[in-house]
Design an enzyme around this catalytic site. Structure first.
Site, short mmCIF file in Angstrom:
data_model
loop_
_atom_site.label_atom_id
_atom_site.label_comp_id
_atom_site.label_asym_id
_atom_site.label_seq_id
_atom_site.Cartn_x
_atom_site.Cartn_y
_atom_site.Cartn_z
N MET A 127 1.04 -1.30 -0.04
CA MET A 127 -0.29 -0.16 0.13
C MET A 127 0.90 1.24 -0.04
O MET A 127 0.54 2.30 0.51
CB MET A 127 -1.07 -0.12 1.26
CG MET A 127 -1.84 -1.24 1.30
SD MET A 127 -3.00 -1.64 -0.17
CE MET A 127 -4.24 -0.21 0.38
N ARG A 128 1.89 1.16 -0.74
CA ARG A 128 2.64 2.46 -0.59
C ARG A 128 3.05 2.84 -2.31
O ARG A 128 3.08 2.06 -3.03
CB ARG A 128 4.12 2.03 -0.22
CG ARG A 128 4.10 1.54 1.06
CD ARG A 128 5.05 2.58 2.02
NE ARG A 128 4.46 2.94 3.16
CZ ARG A 128 4.17 4.09 3.80
NH1 ARG A 128 4.35 5.00 3.16
NH2 ARG A 128 3.55 4.07 5.03
N ASN A 179 1.99 -6.12 -10.37
CA ASN A 179 1.11 -5.58 -9.20
C ASN A 179 -0.26 -6.42 -9.84
O ASN A 179 -0.43 -6.75 -10.91
CB ASN A 179 0.78 -4.20 -9.30
CG ASN A 179 -0.29 -3.67 -8.18
OD1 ASN A 179 0.14 -4.52 -7.10
ND2 ASN A 179 -0.97 -3.04 -8.51
N HIS A 235 -4.34 -6.11 -9.10
CA HIS A 235 -5.40 -5.11 -8.81
C HIS A 235 -6.72 -5.59 -8.84
O HIS A 235 -7.11 -6.27 -9.70
CB HIS A 235 -5.18 -3.56 -9.78
CG HIS A 235 -5.99 -2.70 -9.50
ND1 HIS A 235 -5.80 -2.05 -8.30
CD2 HIS A 235 -7.28 -2.37 -9.90
CE1 HIS A 235 -6.91 -0.85 -8.33
NE2 HIS A 235 -7.81 -1.20 -9.30
#
Ligand code: GRF
Length: 212
Positions: A102-103, A119, A121
């Site tokens: 979460m960065r 990633n 999503h």
């Protein structure tokens, strides 16, 4: 800058790192797929920015080394990312797998693993990027949402798409019920995509080039 990766399905397991900030169910799915022989990879490092996160415990149980840090202990994002990058290079990590990290990433990481960082999503990108993707989909009233695995670039959930799966929304669905179905899909899709990269079936290098 490292050039985009070309993993050619060699006999050596793919050396991966997972970045996560929370529960780590995707971390677990990847660790389990490796343990079950479905994913020809080695989990060399967990990177986590939250010392209390459940994923830290999962890594310990799976025997995966972890770099756990507190962002506030560093003068800025670049400083902790430089340290992460050093650790990734020490462990000769070939592919970085973001799974609920979460960065926001700076250029230090984005350029450091350009074309070698994925990633996952919880929407069909480019719809509903950013936070609360499931809630965004429900609020909009779409009938189909899903899961996207993409290459990380400098933008918000904006890099080249590697794989997607659809999830249909049903009457009476809530954020929890949809998130649960999405998680189940993620746990199949993410290890499969990493395996396809390890075997050479998916060539990230080609995807990166198509975008540029
Ligand atoms: C997943 O839904 C993923 O799509 C999003 O963050 C969530 C992480 O879940 N990026 P978990 O920590 O792997 O359970």
């Amino acid at each position: 800058m490292i050039s985009p990766a070309s993993f050619s399905g060699e006999a050596q397991p793919l050396r991966i790192a997972v970045f996560a900030s929370g529960g780590g169910s995707n971390f677990q799915a990847i660790a389990d797929a490796i343990a079950e022989g479905k994913l020809h990879a080695e989990l060399k490092l967990l990177v986590c920015d939250k010392p209390q996160a459940a994923v830290v415990e999962r890594a310990a149980k799976a025997g995966v080394p972890a770099f756990v840090f507190r962002p506030k202990d560093y003068p800025g994002r670049e400083a902790y990312e430089e340290e992460i990058l050093r650790k990734l290079r020490e462990a000769r990590v070939e592919l970085v797998v973001l799974a609920g990290y979460m960065r926001i990433l700076t250029d230090v990481m984005v350029q450091g693993y350009w074309g070698r960082m994925l990633n996952i999503h919880p929407s069909l990108l480019p719809s509903f990027p950013g936070m609360h993707a499931v809630r965004q989909a429900l609020d909009y009233g779409v009938k189909v949402t899903g899961v996207t695995v993409h290459i990380v670039d400098g933008g918000l959930d904006s890099g080249p798409i590697v794989a997607q799966r659809a999830v249909e929304l049903r009457e009476g669905d809530t954020e929890d019920s949809v998130s649960e179905r999405i998680h189940r899909i993620e746990h199949e899709l993410y290890p499969q995509v990493v395996q396809d990269i390890a075997s050479g079936k998916i060539k990230l290098e080609q995807l990166v080039r198509q975008e540029q």
